[in-house]
Design a protein around this motif. Structure first.
Motif, PDB file in Angstrom:
ATOM      1  N   GLN B   2       0.844  -1.184   0.000  1.00  3.49           N
ATOM      2  CA  GLN B   2       0.000   0.000   0.000  1.00  3.49           C
ATOM      3  C   GLN B   2       0.882   1.238   0.000  1.00  3.49           C
ATOM      4  OE1 GLN B   2      -3.409  -0.481   0.122  1.00  3.49           O
ATOM      5  NE2 GLN B   2      -3.872   1.684  -0.019  1.00  3.49           N
ATOM      6  N   LEU B  34      -3.970  14.774  -3.935  1.00  2.00           N
ATOM      7  CA  LEU B  34      -5.337  15.273  -4.010  1.00  2.00           C
ATOM      8  C   LEU B  34      -6.170  14.689  -2.875  1.00  2.00           C
ATOM      9  CD1 LEU B  34      -4.352  13.982  -7.048  1.00  2.00           C
ATOM     10  CD2 LEU B  34      -6.171  15.523  -7.763  1.00  2.00           C
ATOM     11  N   TYR B  36     -10.273  13.791  -2.118  1.00  2.00           N
ATOM     12  CA  TYR B  36     -11.604  13.628  -2.686  1.00  2.00           C
ATOM     13  C   TYR B  36     -12.579  13.287  -1.567  1.00  2.00           C
ATOM     14  CZ  TYR B  36      -9.607  13.284  -7.421  1.00  2.00           C
ATOM     15  OH  TYR B  36      -8.961  13.530  -8.607  1.00  2.00           O
ATOM     16  N   PHE B  89     -10.966  10.430   0.684  1.00  2.00           N
ATOM     17  CA  PHE B  89      -9.838   9.684   0.142  1.00  2.00           C
ATOM     18  C   PHE B  89      -8.714  10.654  -0.180  1.00  2.00           C
ATOM     19  CE2 PHE B  89     -11.388   5.416  -0.476  1.00  2.00           C
ATOM     20  CZ  PHE B  89     -12.760   5.541  -0.626  1.00  2.00           C
ATOM     21  N   SER B  93      -0.333  11.056  -7.142  1.00  2.00           N
ATOM     22  CA  SER B  93      -0.186  10.899  -8.584  1.00  2.00           C
ATOM     23  C   SER B  93       1.285  10.947  -8.979  1.00  2.00           C
ATOM     24  CB  SER B  93      -0.942  12.024  -9.300  1.00  2.00           C
ATOM     25  OG  SER B  93      -0.708  12.001 -10.681  1.00  2.00           O
ATOM     26  N   LEU B  99      -3.665   7.691 -10.557  1.00  2.00           N
ATOM     27  CA  LEU B  99      -3.930   8.018  -9.156  1.00  2.00           C
ATOM     28  C   LEU B  99      -3.868   6.757  -8.304  1.00  2.00           C
ATOM     29  CD1 LEU B  99      -6.921  10.538  -9.261  1.00  2.00           C
ATOM     30  CD2 LEU B  99      -4.502  11.016  -8.910  1.00  2.00           C
ATOM     31  N   PHE B 101      -4.882   5.590  -4.514  1.00  2.00           N
ATOM     32  CA  PHE B 101      -5.719   6.050  -3.419  1.00  2.00           C
ATOM     33  C   PHE B 101      -5.358   5.392  -2.099  1.00  2.00           C
ATOM     34  CE2 PHE B 101      -9.170   8.523  -5.332  1.00  2.00           C
ATOM     35  CZ  PHE B 101      -9.009   8.231  -6.680  1.00  2.00           C
ATOM     36  N   GLY B 102      -5.598   6.140  -1.014  1.00  2.00           N
ATOM     37  CA  GLY B 102      -5.594   5.546   0.313  1.00  2.00           C
ATOM     38  C   GLY B 102      -6.912   4.823   0.536  1.00  2.00           C
ATOM     39  N   GLN B 103      -7.028   4.181   1.707  1.00  2.00           N
ATOM     40  CA  GLN B 103      -8.197   3.344   1.984  1.00  2.00           C
ATOM     41  C   GLN B 103      -9.426   4.152   2.368  1.00  2.00           C
ATOM     42  OE1 GLN B 103      -5.151   3.303   3.433  1.00  2.00           O
ATOM     43  NE2 GLN B 103      -4.662   1.266   4.223  1.00  2.00           N
TER      44      GLN B 103
END
Lengths: 116, 111
Positions: B2, B34, B36, B89, B93, B99, B101-103
């Protein structure tokens, strides 16, 4: 100014079938990326299209393929569907910059695919 | 492996107080970060971003801080509102635009 649109919103298929999902990017954007989000998980990158070519691919089998059209819209095709393909499929658009500089990706509402 | 981690699955905050969401990453090649916001069965909504050459970016109630030496970024929401309740999230990048993403962290803002 229309954002990213995806169709259909929901889809139910059976194992072994094939599915096509569609995406129209945000106005002015030329790059489309596809992600798969399984229930309770984070989005996973499938691939990215720029200038009608696959520019980068994530860790997904060849059953997942795509296409980008001259108007920058894109399709995601999945063949030989498995139960594990059930997920929310997200399309994101961005403006590809010369030299590959990163740009913000804007997401559509997603297509919910259920494989029975 | 991860590469982007959000170690707090959930966070509960009182309305009007500050919400701080954290994110750690391992790849020093990430050049853009980023945040989100996401509701169930909807697409992620872009909140705020930061380039790796900066250490802070602010947009209204949202501020993102980047600590490159610690490979850590955080999102501050001040003041928190009940409408901020959602899953957040962070994403990182590479130059190519993929992208990662985290969990996610589920934020609950209580009135």
């Amino acid at each position: 100014d229309a954002g990213v649109t995806q169709s259909p919103t929901h889809l139910i298929k059976t194992r072994g079938q094939q599915v096509t999902l569609r995406c129209s990017p945000k106005s002015g954007h030329d790059t489309v990326s596809w992600y798969q989000q399984a229930l309770g998980q984070e989005p996973q990158f499938i691939f990215q299209y720029y200038e009608e070519e696959e520019r980068q691919r994530g860790n997904f089998p060849d059953r997942f393929s795509g296409h980008q059209f001259p108007n920058y819209s894109s399709e995601l095709n999945v063949n030989a569907l498995l139960l594990g393909d059930s997920a929310l499929y997200l399309c994101a658009s961005s403006l590809g910059l010369a030299g590959g500089a990163s740009e913000t990706q804007y997401f559509g509402p997603g297509t919910r695919l259920l494989v029975l | 492996d991860q590469q982007v981690k959000q170690n707090s699955p959930s966070l509960s905050v009182q309305e009007g107080r500050i919400s701080i969401l954290n994110c750690d990453y391992t790849n020093s090649m990430f050049d853009y970060f980023l945040w989100y916001k996401k509701y169930p069965a909807e697409g992620p909504t872009f909140l705020i971003s930061i380039s790796s050459i900066k250490d802070k970016n602010e947009d209204g109630r949202f501020t993102v801080f980047l600590n490159k030496s610690a490979k850590h970024l955080s999102l501050h929401i001040v003041p928190s509102q009940p409408g901020d309740s959602a899953v957040y999230f962070c994403a990182a990048s590479l130059v190519t635009g993929k992208l990662i993403f985290g969990q996610g962290t589920e934020l609950s803002v209580k009135p």
